[in-house]
Scaffold this active site. Structure first.
Site, PDB file in Angstrom:
ATOM      1  N   HIS A 213     -67.165  21.344   7.267  1.00  0.00           N
ATOM      2  CA  HIS A 213     -67.088  19.905   7.551  1.00  0.00           C
ATOM      3  C   HIS A 213     -68.443  19.208   7.472  1.00  0.00           C
ATOM      4  CE1 HIS A 213     -62.830  19.612   8.752  1.00  0.00           C
ATOM      5  NE2 HIS A 213     -62.992  20.911   8.945  1.00  0.00           N
TER       6      HIS A 213
ATOM      7  N   ASP B  77     -74.714  13.279   6.289  1.00  0.00           N
ATOM      8  CA  ASP B  77     -73.425  13.443   6.970  1.00  0.00           C
ATOM      9  C   ASP B  77     -72.429  14.086   6.016  1.00  0.00           C
ATOM     10  OD1 ASP B  77     -71.544  13.179   8.995  1.00  0.00           O
ATOM     11  OD2 ASP B  77     -72.049  11.085   9.377  1.00  0.00           O
TER      12      ASP B  77
HETATM   13  P1  ADQ Z   1     -68.386  14.014  13.258  1.00  0.00           P
HETATM   14  O1  ADQ Z   1     -69.838  14.319  13.203  1.00  0.00           O
HETATM   15  O2  ADQ Z   1     -67.802  13.942  14.598  1.00  0.00           O
HETATM   16  O3  ADQ Z   1     -67.548  15.041  12.399  1.00  0.00           O
HETATM   17  P2  ADQ Z   1     -67.243  11.563  11.839  1.00  0.00           P
HETATM   18  O4  ADQ Z   1     -66.685  12.042  10.569  1.00  0.00           O
HETATM   19  O5  ADQ Z   1     -67.940  10.267  11.683  1.00  0.00           O
HETATM   20  O6  ADQ Z   1     -68.296  12.548  12.494  1.00  0.00           O
HETATM   21  O7  ADQ Z   1     -66.068  11.405  12.880  1.00  0.00           O
HETATM   22  C1  ADQ Z   1     -66.284  10.869  14.148  1.00  0.00           C
HETATM   23  C2  ADQ Z   1     -64.945  10.565  14.789  1.00  0.00           C
HETATM   24  O8  ADQ Z   1     -65.161  10.333  16.166  1.00  0.00           O
HETATM   25  C3  ADQ Z   1     -64.283   9.344  14.196  1.00  0.00           C
HETATM   26  O9  ADQ Z   1     -62.921   9.573  14.054  1.00  0.00           O
HETATM   27  C4  ADQ Z   1     -64.570   8.262  15.246  1.00  0.00           C
HETATM   28  O10 ADQ Z   1     -63.558   7.287  15.360  1.00  0.00           O
HETATM   29  C5  ADQ Z   1     -64.648   9.071  16.523  1.00  0.00           C
HETATM   30  N1  ADQ Z   1     -65.579   8.387  17.456  1.00  0.00           N
HETATM   31  C6  ADQ Z   1     -66.885   8.190  17.297  1.00  0.00           C
HETATM   32  N2  ADQ Z   1     -67.370   7.467  18.340  1.00  0.00           N
HETATM   33  C7  ADQ Z   1     -66.334   7.211  19.154  1.00  0.00           C
HETATM   34  C8  ADQ Z   1     -66.163   6.513  20.368  1.00  0.00           C
HETATM   35  N3  ADQ Z   1     -67.171   5.911  20.975  1.00  0.00           N
HETATM   36  N4  ADQ Z   1     -64.950   6.476  20.910  1.00  0.00           N
HETATM   37  C9  ADQ Z   1     -63.917   7.082  20.307  1.00  0.00           C
HETATM   38  N5  ADQ Z   1     -63.991   7.744  19.154  1.00  0.00           N
HETATM   39  C10 ADQ Z   1     -65.180   7.815  18.577  1.00  0.00           C
HETATM   40  C11 ADQ Z   1     -67.765  16.196  11.527  1.00  0.00           C
HETATM   41  C12 ADQ Z   1     -68.838  16.035  10.461  1.00  0.00           C
HETATM   42  C13 ADQ Z   1     -68.550  14.821   9.608  1.00  0.00           C
HETATM   43  C14 ADQ Z   1     -67.152  14.939   9.006  1.00  0.00           C
HETATM   44  C15 ADQ Z   1     -66.120  15.274  10.070  1.00  0.00           C
HETATM   45  C16 ADQ Z   1     -64.749  15.591   9.455  1.00  0.00           C
HETATM   46  O11 ADQ Z   1     -70.117  15.901  11.083  1.00  0.00           O
HETATM   47  O12 ADQ Z   1     -69.521  14.691   8.574  1.00  0.00           O
HETATM   48  O13 ADQ Z   1     -66.802  13.702   8.413  1.00  0.00           O
HETATM   49  O14 ADQ Z   1     -66.521  16.400  10.830  1.00  0.00           O
HETATM   50  O15 ADQ Z   1     -64.837  16.570   8.476  1.00  0.00           O
END
Ligand code: ADQ
Length: 467
Positions: free
Chosen positions: A157, A365
């Site tokens: 991921h 990312d």
């Molecule tokens: P993450 O590093 O967690 O995931 P991301 O893909 O941006 O990053 O997903 C974050 C999730 O958390 C989103 O669904 C977002 O809505 C939720 N989120 C963030 N802040 C929030 C808040 N304050 N309240 C509620 N929800 C919140 C890892 C990898 C990424 C990759 C994903 C999926 O680091 O690069 O995209 O896995 O493969």
């Protein structure tokens, strides 16, 4: 299809199928498990004094979750250690933060062996095993060592670092060699896939085979790029829910006619928050005429509090937000609202929709799902503008519609904010439409099928035609 065994560090089987708090990944994997039957296995998040390997089974919303507890030392060396202090920074190109400790590496292998020992008896001969993410690189090999002959796939991921960076990890060659125990290895982008191939060929002497295959000794794996998406349909439903509409109105009211810029990120150094604040500061400095016309809402719930670099970033950002507000705020306006808590997804959708600009500016990312959520939440008649980092995996799919920037450049960030604020409605709609087409088409169900079809050796078209 045969039963599916999903293995990930943490198990997020849903409490119910429409809970507003769960992420798209959990929904997609749970749906796959419901369709095929199977088990989701991982760490419970709990700590036990002595490791027992006892499995706790729970059936939730049609999904069987199987979890084990780990010892404190496991958590320190495997989770806080090798996963979050060695691999995470290195794979996000931050070798300055990566800690190479033999104790961490040993703990990582030990815990993966523990996972293998416990999950092995649950795997039946026809099952297909799908392992998720960087916590578990060697698990496939550990299962092979225990006689597992099933199809096993692995999806990463996070990004895969360029060969020369990966080479700084003392165990790099062993780690990549163990990945040849998998039948299929998946990455979000062609770029990460290329870097993996580069290391396997140049450092291990792997050979390219037909299709996307790589061969090392007797082992052949298929390496694919499969960008993850969001559950778009569900997200749009959420964005139209009463909770989302209320959040939208509340944000609009509290903005009192000003344009809102929103950022939503887990508090992590990979997300480029410090650079984002500095870019926004540059904008405020260069464009006094725009100052009171806008404000930025940054939502950043803390994560991995047990790791020092995460405590540092929290302190830095608090200082920076305070500094910017101190320098520019007026009695009736603050430039940054900085919030450290999580919100239910429906509410987030309303907040995204109320924002004229979505700032998604990671330094590196794997994908960044927030970028896709921001797009999906927009009003088609009057959408906002996505400002997106070149270095997010999502840029490979959204580059035509987003305003792309280099997040290290405060000037590019400032210019992009101006461009977005001045963008005519028709251009915003056109840009949004191309992004939305992609978010809708390559959603999380598409991603899951792309990977599982490769894993079970069947073309995606066949599965789609059968639906
Ligand atoms: P993450 O590093 O967690 O995931 P991301 O893909 O941006 O990053 O997903 C974050 C999730 O958390 C989103 O669904 C977002 O809505 C939720 N989120 C963030 N802040 C929030 C808040 N304050 N309240 C509620 N929800 C919140 C890892 C990898 C990424 C990759 C994903 C999926 O680091 O690069 O995209 O896995 O493969």
């Amino acid at each position: 299809m045969s039963r599916l065994i999903i293995i990930s560090n943490r198990v997020s089987a849903p409490k119910d199928s429409h809970s507003g708090a769960q992420g798209g990944l959990a929904v997609a994997l749970a749906a796959a498990l419901r369709e095929n039957g199977g088990i989701w296995f991982g760490w419970s998040g709990e700590v036990t004094e002595n490791f027992t390997g006892d499995i706790n089974f729970q059936r939730r919303a049609g999904v069987t979750a199987a979890t084990i507890d780990l010892e404190q030392q496991d958590v320190e060396e495997y989770y806080n250690g090798y996963a979050n202090r060695t691999l995470w920074p290195l794979f996000h190109y931050r070798i300055d933060l990566a800690e190479y400790e033999r104790g961490f590496a040993g703990g990582y292998v030990r815990v993966n062996d523990r996972f293998a020992d416990t999950v092995r008896p649950l795997i039946e001969p026809d099952d297909v095993v799908w392992i998720q993410d960087y916590h578990m690189f060697p698990l496939g090999q550990a299962l092979r060592d225990r006689g597992c002959k099933n199809r096993i796939g692995f999806f990463l991921h996070i990004p895969w670092p360029p060969r020369r960076l990966l080479g700084t990890l003392p165990e790099a060659s062993d780690l990549v060699r163990t990945m040849f125990a998998y039948d299929v290895v998946g990455f979000h982008t062609e770029e990460w896939l290329e870097s993996f191939r580069d290391f396997a060929i140049k450092d291990l002497g792997a050979e390219e085979g037909e299709g996307n295959t790589l061969k090392l000794g007797d082992h052949t794996l298929e390496a694919i790029a499969a960008p993850i998406g969001i559950d778009c349909k569900e997200f749009i439903e959420g964005a139209n829910s009463p909770a989302a509409r209320l959040a939208f109105r509340q944000m609009r009211d509290s903005a009192v006619g000003r344009d809102m810029i929103v950022g939503v990120d887990r508090l992590d150094y990979s997300k480029g928050l410090e650079e984002r604040f500095r870019g926004y500061e540059r904008f405020l400095e260069r464009h006094p005429e725009e100052r009171k016309e806008i404000f930025m809402l940054q939502i950043a719930p803390p994560s991995r509090a047990g790791v020092e670099s995460y405590q540092k970033i929290r302190t830095t950002l608090e200082g920076l937000a305070g500094h910017i507000n101190g320098a520019y705020a007026d009695v009736d306006w603050v430039p940054i609202r900085y919030v450290n808590q999580g919100y239910p997804r429906d509410q987030l959708a309303g907040i995204y929709r109320a924002a004229r600009i979505g700032l998604v500016t990671p330094l590196r990312d794997g994908m960044n799902l927030v970028a896709k959520e921001y797009v999906a939440a927009q009003d088609p008649e009057n959408p906002g503008v996505l400002i997106l980092s070149h270095f997010a995996g999502a840029a490979a799919q959204l580059r035509e519609g987003a305003v792309l920037i280099n997040p290290y450049s405060a000037e590019e960030m400032s210019d992009a904010i101006v461009q977005a604020l001045r963008m005519e409605r028709q251009e915003r709609i056109d840009r949004w439409r191309v992004m939305m087409d992609n978010v809708e088409k390559e959603d999380v169900i598409w991603w899951r099928k792309r990977f599982t079809n490769a894993l079970i050796g069947k073309a995606l078209e066949t599965a789609e035609a059968a639906e």
